[in-house]
Design an enzyme around this catalytic site. Structure first.
Site, PDB file in Angstrom:
ATOM      1  N   ASP A 223      31.460  32.292  46.253  1.00 50.88           N
ATOM      2  CA  ASP A 223      30.335  32.988  45.615  1.00 50.88           C
ATOM      3  C   ASP A 223      29.438  31.966  44.896  1.00 50.88           C
ATOM      4  O   ASP A 223      29.164  30.916  45.468  1.00 50.88           O
ATOM      5  CB  ASP A 223      30.855  34.077  44.671  1.00 50.88           C
ATOM      6  N   TYR A 373      20.842  35.188  39.014  1.00 51.66           N
ATOM      7  CA  TYR A 373      20.284  35.516  40.327  1.00 51.66           C
ATOM      8  C   TYR A 373      18.794  35.248  40.343  1.00 51.66           C
ATOM      9  O   TYR A 373      18.260  34.661  41.272  1.00 51.66           O
ATOM     10  CB  TYR A 373      20.565  36.990  40.673  1.00 51.66           C
ATOM     11  N   HIS A 429      36.302  38.659  49.889  1.00 51.54           N
ATOM     12  CA  HIS A 429      35.434  37.818  49.068  1.00 51.54           C
ATOM     13  C   HIS A 429      36.138  37.186  47.884  1.00 51.54           C
ATOM     14  O   HIS A 429      35.906  36.023  47.563  1.00 51.54           O
ATOM     15  CB  HIS A 429      34.260  38.669  48.609  1.00 51.54           C
TER      16      HIS A 429
END
Lengths: 454, 470
Positions: A223, A373, A429
């Protein structure tokens, strides 16, 4: 005719590839300062302070009071997890959290490893530092930095830490592990100024490792952790001995990639595509467009309006839990969207899941975690570091249920010294938390290949 | 001439079976084209049916209309205050204005007003100034406000339905209602303002699949139940799509359709051409100078800006239950989420301001009343689900996107609307545009921000349709 065109394309692609590779640039960066106002005069306090996670009765009572105040809205009939976190199951999670979850006990568990804080570029950076306890004579531990992502934390690594620091096999490498928190996440202070992106985080972590006396070390991440450790390898290839990643999305779309997408299903052998590759990449429109669109709503809103997105979640613990745990369900296996309980407890315990949520809750860091982000996409999808390859030895652990699948060929485009590429048996993930044994095995395999070459 | 001769020669050279094949295929192609063309020129879309209550449908719709009063209680207000007091502040980044979303510093001010000065009881009394009702349609209690015009001699009263959008409500129309119902001249309106099922006081659907077509059909049933066979429609945001669907389902019932927002769904080659040629030779593609000013630079204004502003749409269109969960417990979170839109969608430049210029066009009382409608009814999650339900099938392939609109239409193009739709593009789908106006000022929440301008344009449109001259 078609064959000639195809050959020409392939030849052109090969030529471009060769030309590309010779441009191995180094990522440049400037220093930064992220505290409030202007940096004070004088040198920065570089001391390393021990840190203990703490809680109080007030904190727990406040949490319980807020859980009691939840105003649930029933999910639509037969919608399971397709509209997001299912309301019925959420009430079960909330009840467990309210009545059975023991935060004091979990805090003790967090403190079983030593925590520290140190000021870098104006903000307090938190990390866990785990040394092997029983190192045989004459052996030194190999330093390793492991970086988490969103919506995870350093806590994701608590299952794998013992496997890396006290490996069962005598011929396995014993690691000395540093698990920092990304600034803005958990116990690391949040930047006060705009612009703190993955390259800044990488620079901060490089300074951390240097401050701790590690001249050369390994890095592991998934990630955001993948992005940050990759940037670390790009900023200072001499410091990063090897890079192990479990997430490797494509950043740069080149002619070879396009060709492989167009022809890979018909001619998998041509591109080294395995059965898993074909299964995960085709049908194209469904797997490369529709599925990602379905799962990137959070990404879109966090990359544009993080302060709005996080505002309600910082007051409502159940809202925060729903938002975060939805990912632990869907990103572990897309099929879990069709289950009433999202399959959440198949691979994780509620205790572990809620401990991670509590790290976001008690530190009030959800909004700052979302800002990361926006900072990373401020300059569009094609920042300078996306165009620069990775030239340190790299190992990729390709988990079958990872969000985006990267075949070996694509991983090679970015990582020019790809030493190992393993198709893992199972896992999604949150690999370190879900399959610590498999992950540790692959890290060992990767290390042995890199160290063996010396 | 040479071509014709060549074709004649070629035909003569064909033998019988080939000629037959050619003839048949020509007829076939012609027929297919004719059928397809005819399908495109279909004048209405099917009504369909639905039932949205719990479990299985057991009883038939109870057609009664019940009066409804908005109510509140000490408990409700105390609970709100308690939650506001529990807000956990997060410091904003330095110098970020509204670029990262609702600015936390300004939010403190709004919240403080809400906690200490906002009088919900007074606002509830204001809401109840107009008569409210509820009636059960397709298994759901549908709420609406029904405002009659005072009986003035010589006045023609026309029925009108106003449909709101997200994150708005029927309350957005409270300023325009007196301008439409209580006029002094020869024309007045009897207005119905419903709440979309899932929003505010209308019950939320319990089953999946409730999209704008279903809302349209329910509102048509509502008008029928109220005894209106012909009426006008006005809407923006979701209201624009729902009223358009209503006009597509029962064109014979719709006297005229007035919209303040037009979404361009099917672009195609025509749109591409006008985008390429438009900035240089606007007249060639039917653009006015104002169109050019509002559309270009296209990429920046429409694509980049749209990407910046559509995060909410993306998450609501995929994971509404997750997106709304925290907002239903945190009134401050809900207010930030909703009011961010009232700032940015009124004028995009507000993103650079510390306070988002929120109070320039709106009063905090009005803004918070709208938020309270979502808060007290717990309808934020169902309101978000509407996005997912409408995006489930590719919007371009849905039956309403492939069908034209044949009722008289009027468009009020506000300069700060999210998307600008020039007249030539509107003509692709709306076949009978009677009025197209460039409004001098105003953004997305037109009725709320510029009620007078909107009312004037709407009445101007109605007069054109009714054939009256001012």
């Amino acid at each position: 005719m078609l064959l000639e065109v195809l050959l020409a394309l392939v030849l052109g692609a090969v030529v471009l590839l060769v030309l590309r590779r010779s441009k191995a640039a180094v990522l440049k960066t400037e220093d930064g300062w992220w505290g409030a106002g202007s940096p004070p005069a004088g040198a920065e306090d570089e001391s390393i302070r021990p840190f203990q996670v703490e809680t109080s009765r007030e904190e727990i009572e406040d949490l319980q009071r807020r859980i009691d105040q939840t105003r649930p809205v029933p999910s639509l009939e037969d919608s399971q997890f397709n509209y997001g976190f299912n309301s019925t199951y959420l009430q079960k999670v909330a009840a467990y959290w309210r009545n059975e979850f023991d935060w004091s006990k979990q805090v003790d568990k967090l403190n079983q490893y030593p925590h520290f804080k140190t000021k870098i570029e104006g903000i307090d950076v938190h990390y866990v530092h785990v040394k092997p306890k029983n190192l045989p004579e004459g052996r030194t531990a190999v330093p390793l930095i492991m970086v988490h992502g969103w919506p995870g934390s350093f806590y994701e690594f608590y299952g794998i830490l013992p496997l890396l620091t006290e490996p069962a096999n005598a011929d396995d490498v014993a690691f000395e592990v540093i698990c920092p928190s990304i600034p803005g996440y958990g116990f690391s202070e949040a930047p006060r100024k705009k612009g703190f992106n993955s390259v800044c985080a990488a620079r901060v972590f490089l300074k951390l490792m240097r401050r701790l006396g590690f001249g050369r070390f390994y890095a592991q991440g998934g990630d955001w952790g993948w992005q940050i450790t990759t940037n670390m390898a790009q900023l200072d290839p001499t410091a990063v001995k090897g890079l192990h990643i479990n997430f490797a999305p494509v950043e740069n779309v080149g002619p070879l990639l396009i060709l492989s997408i167009l022809l890979g299903r018909r001619f998998p052998g041509l591109f080294g595509f395995t059965e898993l590759d074909v299964k995960r990449l085709y049908p194209r429109v469904e797997k490369m467009l529709v599925e990602p669109l379905k799962e990137t709503g959070y990404f879109h809103i966090q990359a544009t309006k993080p302060d709005t997105a996080g505002r309600g979640l910082n007051d409502s613990p159940v809202g925060l839990a729903a938002y975060i745990l939805e990912k632990f369900s869907t990103w572990t296996d897309h099929e879990f969207r069709n289950l009433e309980d999202g399959g959440l407890e198949r691979k994780f315990s509620l205790e572990d899941l809620l401990t991670n949520v509590m790290i976001y809750w008690t530190t009030g860091s959800i909004t700052s975690s979302m800002r990361f982000y926006k900072e990373n996409f401020a300059k569009g999808f094609y920042p300078p570091h996306a165009r620069i390859p990775v030239t340190v030895p790299t190992g990729v652990a390709a988990f079958p249920n990872e969000l985006m699948h990267t075949p070996k060929l694509w991983a090679k485009q970015k990582n020019h010294k790809l030493k190992t590429y393993t198709t893992m048996a199972r896992g999604g993930h949150f690999a370190a938390m879900e399959e610590p044994g498999l992950m540790a095995q692959d890290i060992q395999k990767f290390i042995k290949v890199v160290e063996g070459k010396k | 001439m040479q071509a014709v001769e060549a074709i004649q020669k070629a035909l003569q050279e064909l033998d019988r079976p080939k000629l037959q094949l050619l003839a048949l295929s020509s007829v076939g192609i012609g027929l297919t084209y004719f059928l397809v063309w005819r399908r495109k020129a279909k004048k209405s879309i099917p009504l369909g049916d639905g039932w949205w209550g719990h479990g299985q449908q057991t009883l038939r719709d109870d057609n009664k209309i019940y009066p409804f009063k908005v109510e509140t209680s000490e408990d409700e207000i105390n609970d709100l205050h308690r939650r506001i007091d529990q807000m956990r502040y997060t410091e904003p980044l330095e110098d970020c204005g509204f670029q990262y979303g609702f600015n936390s510093n300004y939010l403190q001010k709004v919240v403080s007003y809400w906690r200490n000065q906002f009088d919900w009881k007074k606002q509830v009394a204001k809401l109840n100034e107009y008569p409210h009702f509820k009636t059960n349609i397709e298994g759901l209690d549908v709420h609406f406000v029904h405002v009659r015009a005072p009986h003035r001699p010589g006045q023609k009263v026309l029925p009108l339905m106003l449909v709101h959008g997200w994150p708005g409500s029927f309350f957005e129309f409270y300023k325009i209602l007196p301008l439409l119902t209580d006029t002094k001249d020869d024309l007045a309106f009897e207005v119905i303002c419903p709440s979309i099922p899932g929003y505010g006081f209308s019950e939320a659907p319990h089953k999946q699949g409730f999209c704008s077509l279903d809302a349209a059909r329910i509102f048509l049933k509502l008008m029928e139940r109220l005894g209106f066979n012909k009426f006008y429609l006005q809407g923006g945001d979701w209201g624009s799509l729902i009223t358009t669907n209503m006009a597509q389902m029962k064109p014979q019932c719709v006297s005229g359709l007035h919209l303040n927002m037009l979404a361009v769904t099917k672009g195609g080659v025509g749109m591409l051409l006008s985008l390429i040629i438009g900035p240089y030779l606007p007249f060639l593609v039917g653009f006015t100078r104002e169109d050019v000013r509002r559309l270009f630079p296209y990429f920046e204004k429409n694509v980049y800006d749209l990407l910046m502003e559509s995060g909410y749409m993306h998450i609501q269109g995929t994971k509404p239950d997750t997106a709304g969960c925290g907002l239903n417990d945190s009134p401050v979170g809900l207010a930030a989420y909703i009011l961010e839109k009232f700032s940015t969608w009124t004028d995009r430049k507000n993103r650079d301001l510390e306070d988002g210029d929120l109070e320039k066009k709106y009063s905090l009382d009005d803004l918070l009343t709208n938020v309270m409608i979502y808060w007290t009814t717990r309808s934020i999650i169902p309101s978000m689900r509407f996005y997912k339900e409408n995006f489930k099938t590719n919007p371009q392939n849905r039956v309403d996107a492939r069908t034209g609109i044949f009722v008289p239409m009027g468009h009020a193009a506000f300069p700060n609307e999210l998307m600008h739709c020039p007249l030539p593009w509107a003509r692709w789908r709306f076949k009978d545009i009677r009025s197209y106006s460039y409004m001098p000022r105003g953004g997305h929440f037109a009725a709320f921000e510029e009620p007078r301008l909107l009312a004037e344009d709407f009445v101007k449109f109605v007069r054109k349709v009714e054939g009256k001259k001012r």
